[in-house]
Design an enzyme around this catalytic site. Structure first.
Site, PDB file in Angstrom:
ATOM      1  N   GLY A   1     -89.044  53.647 -86.647  1.00  0.00           N
ATOM      2  CA  GLY A   1     -88.210  54.824 -86.907  1.00  0.00           C
ATOM      3  C   GLY A   1     -88.207  55.123 -88.396  1.00  0.00           C
ATOM      4  O   GLY A   1     -87.462  54.489 -89.147  1.00  0.00           O
ATOM      5  N   ALA A   2     -89.065  56.059 -88.817  1.00  0.00           N
ATOM      6  CA  ALA A   2     -89.162  56.394 -90.242  1.00  0.00           C
ATOM      7  C   ALA A   2     -88.255  57.573 -90.563  1.00  0.00           C
ATOM      8  O   ALA A   2     -88.668  58.541 -91.212  1.00  0.00           O
ATOM      9  CB  ALA A   2     -90.606  56.712 -90.598  1.00  0.00           C
ATOM     10  N   GLY A   3     -87.013  57.526 -90.077  1.00  0.00           N
ATOM     11  CA  GLY A   3     -86.045  58.582 -90.369  1.00  0.00           C
ATOM     12  C   GLY A   3     -85.188  58.186 -91.565  1.00  0.00           C
ATOM     13  O   GLY A   3     -85.655  57.464 -92.454  1.00  0.00           O
TER      14      GLY A   3
ATOM     15  N   LYS B   1     -65.582  51.208 -85.030  1.00  0.00           N
ATOM     16  CA  LYS B   1     -66.315  52.375 -85.552  1.00  0.00           C
ATOM     17  C   LYS B   1     -66.446  53.422 -84.447  1.00  0.00           C
ATOM     18  O   LYS B   1     -66.307  54.619 -84.695  1.00  0.00           O
ATOM     19  CB  LYS B   1     -67.692  51.919 -86.047  1.00  0.00           C
ATOM     20  CG  LYS B   1     -68.606  53.018 -86.532  1.00  0.00           C
ATOM     21  CD  LYS B   1     -68.630  53.108 -88.044  1.00  0.00           C
ATOM     22  CE  LYS B   1     -69.376  54.287 -88.622  1.00  0.00           C
ATOM     23  NZ  LYS B   1     -70.751  54.417 -88.214  1.00  0.00           N
TER      24      LYS B   1
HETATM   25  P1  NAD Z   1     -83.213  59.783 -87.799  1.00  0.00           P
HETATM   26  O1  NAD Z   1     -83.284  60.793 -86.702  1.00  0.00           O
HETATM   27  O2  NAD Z   1     -83.220  60.268 -89.215  1.00  0.00           O
HETATM   28  O3  NAD Z   1     -84.413  58.736 -87.643  1.00  0.00           O
HETATM   29  C1  NAD Z   1     -84.835  58.231 -86.420  1.00  0.00           C
HETATM   30  C2  NAD Z   1     -86.343  58.152 -86.481  1.00  0.00           C
HETATM   31  O4  NAD Z   1     -86.807  57.442 -85.331  1.00  0.00           O
HETATM   32  C3  NAD Z   1     -87.032  59.524 -86.480  1.00  0.00           C
HETATM   33  O5  NAD Z   1     -87.919  59.584 -87.569  1.00  0.00           O
HETATM   34  C4  NAD Z   1     -87.792  59.531 -85.146  1.00  0.00           C
HETATM   35  O6  NAD Z   1     -88.997  60.267 -85.211  1.00  0.00           O
HETATM   36  C5  NAD Z   1     -88.040  58.035 -84.975  1.00  0.00           C
HETATM   37  N1  NAD Z   1     -88.426  57.665 -83.607  1.00  0.00           N
HETATM   38  C6  NAD Z   1     -87.807  57.964 -82.442  1.00  0.00           C
HETATM   39  N2  NAD Z   1     -88.513  57.487 -81.398  1.00  0.00           N
HETATM   40  C7  NAD Z   1     -89.601  56.859 -81.920  1.00  0.00           C
HETATM   41  C8  NAD Z   1     -90.707  56.174 -81.358  1.00  0.00           C
HETATM   42  N3  NAD Z   1     -90.863  56.063 -80.037  1.00  0.00           N
HETATM   43  N4  NAD Z   1     -91.637  55.647 -82.187  1.00  0.00           N
HETATM   44  C9  NAD Z   1     -91.521  55.783 -83.535  1.00  0.00           C
HETATM   45  N5  NAD Z   1     -90.486  56.426 -84.133  1.00  0.00           N
HETATM   46  C10 NAD Z   1     -89.540  56.960 -83.328  1.00  0.00           C
HETATM   47  O7  NAD Z   1     -81.930  58.897 -87.510  1.00  0.00           O
HETATM   48  P2  NAD Z   1     -80.995  58.121 -88.558  1.00  0.00           P
HETATM   49  O8  NAD Z   1     -80.048  59.099 -89.172  1.00  0.00           O
HETATM   50  O9  NAD Z   1     -81.816  57.267 -89.445  1.00  0.00           O
HETATM   51  O10 NAD Z   1     -80.120  57.240 -87.559  1.00  0.00           O
HETATM   52  C11 NAD Z   1     -80.609  56.074 -86.922  1.00  0.00           C
HETATM   53  C12 NAD Z   1     -79.391  55.357 -86.337  1.00  0.00           C
HETATM   54  O11 NAD Z   1     -78.567  54.918 -87.413  1.00  0.00           O
HETATM   55  C13 NAD Z   1     -78.502  56.274 -85.471  1.00  0.00           C
HETATM   56  O12 NAD Z   1     -77.973  55.557 -84.388  1.00  0.00           O
HETATM   57  C14 NAD Z   1     -77.401  56.693 -86.430  1.00  0.00           C
HETATM   58  O13 NAD Z   1     -76.185  57.021 -85.779  1.00  0.00           O
HETATM   59  C15 NAD Z   1     -77.240  55.420 -87.252  1.00  0.00           C
HETATM   60  N6  NAD Z   1     -76.665  55.674 -88.584  1.00  0.00           N
HETATM   61  C16 NAD Z   1     -77.220  56.612 -89.401  1.00  0.00           C
HETATM   62  C17 NAD Z   1     -76.674  56.792 -90.667  1.00  0.00           C
HETATM   63  C18 NAD Z   1     -77.262  57.809 -91.620  1.00  0.00           C
HETATM   64  O14 NAD Z   1     -76.683  58.017 -92.684  1.00  0.00           O
HETATM   65  N7  NAD Z   1     -78.378  58.451 -91.329  1.00  0.00           N
HETATM   66  C19 NAD Z   1     -75.557  56.035 -91.083  1.00  0.00           C
HETATM   67  C20 NAD Z   1     -75.040  55.071 -90.213  1.00  0.00           C
HETATM   68  C21 NAD Z   1     -75.596  54.902 -88.950  1.00  0.00           C
HETATM   69  O1  KPL Z   2     -68.845  57.724 -89.346  1.00  0.00           O
HETATM   70  C1  KPL Z   2     -68.440  58.866 -89.458  1.00  0.00           C
HETATM   71  C2  KPL Z   2     -69.342  59.937 -88.954  1.00  0.00           C
HETATM   72  O2  KPL Z   2     -69.285  61.060 -89.445  1.00  0.00           O
HETATM   73  O3  KPL Z   2     -70.147  59.618 -88.060  1.00  0.00           O
HETATM   74  C3  KPL Z   2     -67.074  59.138 -90.027  1.00  0.00           C
HETATM   75  C4  KPL Z   2     -67.188  59.609 -91.455  1.00  0.00           C
HETATM   76  C5  KPL Z   2     -66.250  57.850 -90.019  1.00  0.00           C
HETATM   77  C6  KPL Z   2     -66.331  60.152 -89.228  1.00  0.00           C
HETATM   78  O4  KPL Z   2     -66.133  59.699 -87.921  1.00  0.00           O
END
Ligand code: NAD
Ligand code: KPL
Length: 305
Positions: free
Chosen positions: A9-11, A184
């Site tokens: 997952g390169a997100g 959370k």
């Molecule tokens: P994102 O959508 O930016 O990244 C996910 C990546 O996974 C995408 O690049 C997608 O193409 C890739 N992906 C999906 N299926 C795939 C596959 N089969 N093979 C290869 N790559 C694949 O998501 P994110 O924001 O990084 O979030 C990831 C998790 O982390 C989520 O559950 C999110 O709720 C949690 N999270 C995110 C943040 C944040 O700030 N972004 C903070 C806390 C928690």
């Molecule tokens: O984690 C959060 C979100 O936006 O997903 C906060 C900031 C706690 C709000 O629920």
């Protein structure tokens, strides 16, 4: 020789972790969906991280799921709804005692992955770090925070926490990771859906104090019933604190909806409502919130799950 960190997952979060691990000189490989994505990544020359206004590109090695190298440690950084299928593609490459670090928000996807790979060690993570994608292969480190890691089945921390230390990834080992994830989830259930329904920043919920309080009461009842009393402690106070502290921010669910992206509803409010049904708990406001949110998603042409 350090064990390679394979990152699936390169997100936003995957890039944030990959860049910091690579910066510390640790071996990292990024698993991309397919050959087309790999070619696009290679022509970009690596992952770009923007932090404190500074931009740096890290030439992390990319590969596709069908590469041959065995995987000993896998950081799963997909969305909750993608995690199971993304890992299934790698099944042949996972060594029998593979370690997985699951970064997914909410609950449900972690258990699905653990059931899919009974021989693996699955560590769960809960993070308050924030990052967003500014473009392909380019991520902004927007919110410094902390990541708690834990293993609901084994309380012993893994030795590779040293890698996180070396990489400057703020973290702590948690012996109650499920409580953290439930807490959370409850915070997200009390805040995120209402920000979508009222189309407001988190601070806008200060005008809906009674509704938030009612939801917190029902969520606390649910947590108690699910054997998570510690996650229920002073829930409403914390929800109000978070609303105040993040008043200017849009919740993650608001941002998903605003950008016409699928939400993680099934692993947040959906998971909570499902757990209530399983325990034969009547939580009318929470159930009604789910109905309202699903209607809103459908009205916007977004998936209901
Ligand atoms: P994102 O959508 O930016 O990244 C996910 C990546 O996974 C995408 O690049 C997608 O193409 C890739 N992906 C999906 N299926 C795939 C596959 N089969 N093979 C290869 N790559 C694949 O998501 P994110 O924001 O990084 O979030 C990831 C998790 O982390 C989520 O559950 C999110 O709720 C949690 N999270 C995110 C943040 C944040 O700030 N972004 C903070 C806390 C928690
Ligand atoms: O984690 C959060 C979100 O936006 O997903 C906060 C900031 C706690 C709000 O629920």
């Amino acid at each position: 020789m350090s064990t390679t960190w394979h990152i699936l997952g390169a997100g936003s979060l995957g890039t944030l972790w990959a860049a910091r691990l690579a910066r510390a000189g640790l071996p990292v490989r990024l698993i991309l969906r397919n050959q087309t994505r790999l070619a696009s990544y290679q022509s970009a020359g690596g992952l770009t991280l923007v932090e404190h206004g500074e931009t740096r590109t890290y030439p992390v090695i990319g590969e596709t799921p069908d590469s041959q190298e065995p995987i000993h440690r896998l950081l799963v950084a997909c969305k909750a709804y993608d995690a199971e299928a993304a890992i299934a593609q790698l099944q042949q490459r996972l060594v029998p005692n593979v370690e997985l670090i699951l970064l997914q928000n909410g609950l449900g996807s972690q258990d699905a992955v653990a059931a899919q790979l009974p021989q693996a060690r699955c560590l769960f993570a809960s993070s308050t770090e924030g990052a967003f994608r500014e473009g392909d292969w380019r991520v902004v480190f927007a919110g410094h925070g902390y990541t708690w890691l834990g293993d609901a089945a084994h309380p012993t921390p893994p030795l590779w926490l040293d890698d996180l230390h070396a990489a400057g990834i703020p973290h702590a080992w948690s012996t109650d990771i499920l409580t953290r994830l439930w807490r959370k989830l409850a915070l997200n259930c009390a805040i995120n859906p209402l920000t979508v329904l009222y189309q407001c920043r988190n601070g806008g919920l200060q005008d809906h104090h009674c509704e938030v309080a009612t939801l917190c009461a029902e969520l606390s009842e649910l947590l108690e019933c699910c054997g998570q009393p510690a996650a229920a402690l002073d829930l409403q106070d914390e929800v109000e604190r978070v609303i105040h502290a993040t008043a200017a921010n849009y919740s993650s669910m608001y941002q998903d909806v605003a950008n016409a992206r699928r939400t993680e509803i099934s692993y947040l409010l959906g998971y909570a409502c499902h757990a209530a049904t399983r325990h034969q708990l009547n939580l009318p406001h929470l159930q009604q919130l789910q109905v309202r949110l699903v209607d809103e998603l459908l009205a916007r042409g977004l998936p209901r799950d």
